[in-house]
Design a protein around this motif. Structure first.
Motif, PDB file in Angstrom:
ATOM      1  N   ILE A 128       0.955  -1.372   0.072  1.00 25.88           N
ATOM      2  CA  ILE A 128       0.155   0.156  -0.012  1.00 25.88           C
ATOM      3  C   ILE A 128       0.941   1.190  -0.240  1.00 25.88           C
ATOM      4  CG2 ILE A 128      -1.647   1.406   1.267  1.00 25.88           C
ATOM      5  CD1 ILE A 128      -2.778  -1.261   2.438  1.00 25.88           C
ATOM      6  N   TRP A 129       2.000   1.269   0.775  1.00 25.99           N
ATOM      7  CA  TRP A 129       2.693   2.510   0.746  1.00 25.99           C
ATOM      8  C   TRP A 129       3.496   2.614  -0.685  1.00 25.99           C
ATOM      9  CZ3 TRP A 129       8.098   2.746   0.274  1.00 25.99           C
ATOM     10  CH2 TRP A 129       8.737   4.152   0.763  1.00 25.99           C
ATOM     11  N   LEU A 130       3.908   1.464  -1.216  1.00 22.28           N
ATOM     12  CA  LEU A 130       4.409   1.671  -2.305  1.00 22.28           C
ATOM     13  C   LEU A 130       3.550   2.517  -3.552  1.00 22.28           C
ATOM     14  CD1 LEU A 130       6.467  -1.662  -3.244  1.00 22.28           C
ATOM     15  CD2 LEU A 130       7.221   0.500  -3.211  1.00 22.28           C
ATOM     16  N   GLU A 131       2.336   2.273  -3.303  1.00 25.17           N
ATOM     17  CA  GLU A 131       1.308   2.672  -4.364  1.00 25.17           C
ATOM     18  C   GLU A 131       1.477   4.334  -4.220  1.00 25.17           C
ATOM     19  OE1 GLU A 131      -2.214   1.389  -2.899  1.00 25.17           O
ATOM     20  OE2 GLU A 131      -2.122  -0.497  -4.353  1.00 25.17           O
ATOM     21  N   GLY A 132       1.943   4.990  -3.151  1.00 29.13           N
ATOM     22  CA  GLY A 132       2.136   6.397  -3.046  1.00 29.13           C
ATOM     23  C   GLY A 132       3.325   6.837  -2.917  1.00 29.13           C
ATOM     24  N   PHE A 133       4.575   5.837  -3.514  1.00 28.63           N
ATOM     25  CA  PHE A 133       6.052   6.276  -3.287  1.00 28.63           C
ATOM     26  C   PHE A 133       6.388   6.697  -4.742  1.00 28.63           C
ATOM     27  CE2 PHE A 133      10.626   4.910  -3.111  1.00 28.63           C
ATOM     28  CZ  PHE A 133      10.875   6.021  -2.232  1.00 28.63           C
ATOM     29  N   ALA A 134       6.423   7.767  -4.893  1.00 29.92           N
ATOM     30  CA  ALA A 134       6.616   8.408  -6.381  1.00 29.92           C
ATOM     31  C   ALA A 134       7.736   7.995  -7.114  1.00 29.92           C
ATOM     32  CB  ALA A 134       6.584  10.202  -6.217  1.00 29.92           C
ATOM     33  N   PRO A 135       8.965   7.980  -6.245  1.00 36.60           N
ATOM     34  CA  PRO A 135      10.152   7.454  -7.154  1.00 36.60           C
ATOM     35  C   PRO A 135       9.911   6.080  -7.738  1.00 36.60           C
ATOM     36  CG  PRO A 135      10.983   8.536  -5.114  1.00 36.60           C
ATOM     37  CD  PRO A 135       9.281   8.364  -5.096  1.00 36.60           C
ATOM     38  N   ALA A 136       8.993   5.203  -7.291  1.00 43.06           N
ATOM     39  CA  ALA A 136       8.744   3.948  -7.827  1.00 43.06           C
ATOM     40  C   ALA A 136       7.649   4.094  -9.003  1.00 43.06           C
ATOM     41  CB  ALA A 136       8.498   2.893  -6.875  1.00 43.06           C
ATOM     42  N   ALA A 137       6.859   5.132  -9.248  1.00 43.88           N
ATOM     43  CA  ALA A 137       5.755   5.264 -10.185  1.00 43.88           C
ATOM     44  C   ALA A 137       5.992   4.627 -11.324  1.00 43.88           C
ATOM     45  CB  ALA A 137       5.242   6.691 -10.197  1.00 43.88           C
ATOM     46  N   ARG A 138       7.301   4.643 -11.842  1.00 44.61           N
ATOM     47  CA  ARG A 138       7.657   4.159 -13.142  1.00 44.61           C
ATOM     48  C   ARG A 138       7.250   2.683 -13.204  1.00 44.61           C
ATOM     49  NH1 ARG A 138      12.558   2.127 -13.616  1.00 44.61           N
ATOM     50  NH2 ARG A 138      13.858   2.268 -11.742  1.00 44.61           N
ATOM     51  N   LEU A 139       7.201   1.990 -12.315  1.00 49.18           N
ATOM     52  CA  LEU A 139       7.030   0.595 -12.134  1.00 49.18           C
ATOM     53  C   LEU A 139       5.628   0.263 -11.456  1.00 49.18           C
ATOM     54  CD1 LEU A 139      10.580  -0.486 -10.765  1.00 49.18           C
ATOM     55  CD2 LEU A 139       9.792  -0.532 -12.999  1.00 49.18           C
ATOM     56  N   PRO A 140       4.506   0.472 -12.234  1.00 45.17           N
ATOM     57  CA  PRO A 140       3.350   0.405 -11.774  1.00 45.17           C
ATOM     58  C   PRO A 140       3.060  -1.161 -11.130  1.00 45.17           C
ATOM     59  CG  PRO A 140       3.311   0.412 -13.971  1.00 45.17           C
ATOM     60  CD  PRO A 140       4.613   0.855 -13.709  1.00 45.17           C
ATOM     61  N   TYR A 141       3.549  -2.228 -11.664  1.00 42.51           N
ATOM     62  CA  TYR A 141       3.482  -3.403 -11.218  1.00 42.51           C
ATOM     63  C   TYR A 141       3.910  -3.891  -9.903  1.00 42.51           C
ATOM     64  CZ  TYR A 141       8.184  -4.023 -13.236  1.00 42.51           C
ATOM     65  OH  TYR A 141       9.313  -3.719 -13.555  1.00 42.51           O
ATOM     66  N   LEU A 142       4.900  -2.863  -9.384  1.00 39.76           N
ATOM     67  CA  LEU A 142       5.825  -3.169  -7.979  1.00 39.76           C
ATOM     68  C   LEU A 142       5.067  -3.406  -6.924  1.00 39.76           C
ATOM     69  CD1 LEU A 142       8.553  -3.343  -7.671  1.00 39.76           C
ATOM     70  CD2 LEU A 142       8.804  -1.175  -6.713  1.00 39.76           C
ATOM     71  N   PRO A 143       3.705  -2.498  -6.633  1.00 34.52           N
ATOM     72  CA  PRO A 143       2.878  -3.164  -5.262  1.00 34.52           C
ATOM     73  C   PRO A 143       2.336  -4.244  -5.781  1.00 34.52           C
ATOM     74  CG  PRO A 143       2.483  -0.730  -6.110  1.00 34.52           C
ATOM     75  CD  PRO A 143       3.223  -1.243  -7.293  1.00 34.52           C
ATOM     76  N   ASP A 144       1.942  -4.914  -6.563  1.00 35.95           N
ATOM     77  CA  ASP A 144       1.473  -6.137  -6.860  1.00 35.95           C
ATOM     78  C   ASP A 144       2.472  -7.299  -6.260  1.00 35.95           C
ATOM     79  OD1 ASP A 144      -1.149  -5.208  -6.946  1.00 35.95           O
ATOM     80  OD2 ASP A 144      -1.590  -5.781  -8.851  1.00 35.95           O
ATOM     81  N   VAL A 145       3.698  -6.898  -6.976  1.00 38.96           N
ATOM     82  CA  VAL A 145       4.844  -7.789  -6.654  1.00 38.96           C
ATOM     83  C   VAL A 145       5.003  -8.066  -5.286  1.00 38.96           C
ATOM     84  CG1 VAL A 145       7.173  -8.515  -7.126  1.00 38.96           C
ATOM     85  CG2 VAL A 145       5.853  -7.443  -9.208  1.00 38.96           C
ATOM     86  N   ALA A 146       4.837  -6.832  -4.677  1.00 38.82           N
ATOM     87  CA  ALA A 146       5.024  -6.779  -3.128  1.00 38.82           C
ATOM     88  C   ALA A 146       3.779  -7.569  -2.538  1.00 38.82           C
ATOM     89  CB  ALA A 146       4.960  -5.402  -2.554  1.00 38.82           C
ATOM     90  N   ARG A 147       2.685  -7.227  -2.832  1.00 37.25           N
ATOM     91  CA  ARG A 147       1.534  -8.043  -2.400  1.00 37.25           C
ATOM     92  C   ARG A 147       1.813  -9.527  -2.577  1.00 37.25           C
ATOM     93  NH1 ARG A 147      -1.134  -3.585  -4.770  1.00 37.25           N
ATOM     94  NH2 ARG A 147      -2.266  -2.215  -3.064  1.00 37.25           N
ATOM     95  N   LEU A 148       2.304 -10.061  -3.525  1.00 34.06           N
ATOM     96  CA  LEU A 148       2.439 -11.291  -3.995  1.00 34.06           C
ATOM     97  C   LEU A 148       3.542 -11.886  -2.792  1.00 34.06           C
ATOM     98  CD1 LEU A 148       1.865 -13.927  -6.048  1.00 34.06           C
ATOM     99  CD2 LEU A 148       4.211 -12.982  -6.999  1.00 34.06           C
ATOM    100  N   GLU A 149       4.547 -11.232  -2.666  1.00 36.99           N
ATOM    101  CA  GLU A 149       5.693 -11.675  -1.848  1.00 36.99           C
ATOM    102  C   GLU A 149       5.152 -11.544  -0.369  1.00 36.99           C
ATOM    103  OE1 GLU A 149       9.770 -11.402  -3.366  1.00 36.99           O
ATOM    104  OE2 GLU A 149       9.438  -9.195  -3.178  1.00 36.99           O
ATOM    105  N   TRP A 150       4.318 -10.744   0.043  1.00 37.82           N
ATOM    106  CA  TRP A 150       3.794 -10.660   1.355  1.00 37.82           C
ATOM    107  C   TRP A 150       2.608 -12.099   1.844  1.00 37.82           C
ATOM    108  CZ3 TRP A 150       5.861  -8.985   5.575  1.00 37.82           C
ATOM    109  CH2 TRP A 150       4.840  -8.931   6.982  1.00 37.82           C
TER     110      TRP A 150
END
Length: 260
Positions: free
Chosen positions: A91-113
């Motif tokens: 959830i935090w990643l969704e609002g982390f602007a420096p990672a915005a170019r990787l829109p799939y990153l929050p879901d990868v984090a969800r998968l890992e959690w």
């Protein structure tokens, strides 16, 4: 000095050293506190790296370390159990602007959690593979399927399982187009992940809440739903802990291990 003040200073380098932090000679121990503060932050950042190895590989070690440091300073642990730290990172990643170019990153984090959560879930012995075959045909509509605790499902508009596999296991893997719904399960000691066919996740939801007959009624309008394939996938993944027959009168009998 109170506990909230100490905790705030511990995760904020700009915060003053709390009053009362002294060395053995009774002098202010700012330097010692700085060392302790750095060790705490480093330990929490390492916990994040342990929980999110694919995210770390995707963004690189330096970026992940900086990103984790920002997260850690803004999100103190809620429990003393380090394995539970970082549960809201996606959830935090969704609002982390420096990672915005990787829109799939929050879901990868969800998968890992969910992998981590599934690994630490309660154990349960899976039912025998032929557990459904032993149920008389007339009882099938009243069958309640009870799933092992160590399982979860994630739905993503991105090919999140393939991204994880490419990052962690198979670098040469070609990513499919479109999203994936992923089943994460630990029937015994190993966490397994499978991409689910269309409608299978919805069927699992219904089965977790109602009898097989009712679940099938709910799926009647699902175009292309294949009951045989869905049940075969459930059995192959060893998701069932047991099956009970629960007529409307709710007089249940167990169908497991050859006993009724």
């Amino acid at each position: 000095m109170n506990q909230p003040e100490f905790a705030h200073a511990l995760l904020n380098a700009d915060a003053p050293v709390p009053a009362g932090i002294i060395d053995p000679q009774g002098r202010p121990a700012g330097r010692r506190f700085d060392v302790y503060r750095n060790n705490v932050i480093a330990s929490l950042c390492q916990a994040m790296a342990d929980a999110y190895p694919a995210v770390q590989r995707i963004v690189g070690d330096a970026f992940f370390k900086a990103m984790a440091s920002v997260y850690v300073r803004a999100n103190p642990p809620k429990t003393p159990i380090i394995q539970q730290y970082g549960d809201d990172f996606a959830i935090w990643l969704e609002g982390f602007a420096p990672a915005a170019r990787l829109p799939y990153l929050p879901d990868v984090a969800r998968l890992e959690w969910l992998r981590r959560k599934t690994y630490h879930a309660a154990d349960a012995t899976p039912a025998a593979p032929d557990v459904l075959a032993r149920i008389p045909e007339g009882d099938l509509p009243d069958a309640r399927l009870h799933f092992i605790p160590a399982m979860a499902v994630i739905r993503s508009p991105f090919p999140v399982l393939a991204i994880w596999q490419k990052t962690i296991e198979t670098p040469e893997l070609a990513l499919p187009a479109g999203g994936q719904t992923v089943l994460i399960a630990r029937p015994q000691t190993r966490v397994n992940m499978h991409a689910l066919a269309r409608h299978h996740d919805v069927f699992l939801q219904h089965l977790a809440q109602e009898r097989l007959g009712s679940a099938l009624d709910q799926m009647a309008q699902a175009e292309g739903f294949d009951l045989g394939a869905a049940l075969a996938a459930i059995l192959q993944a060893r998701l069932l802990a047991n099956v009970t027959i629960e007529p409307v009168a709710n007089q249940a009998k167990q169908i497991n291990g050859g006993k009724t």
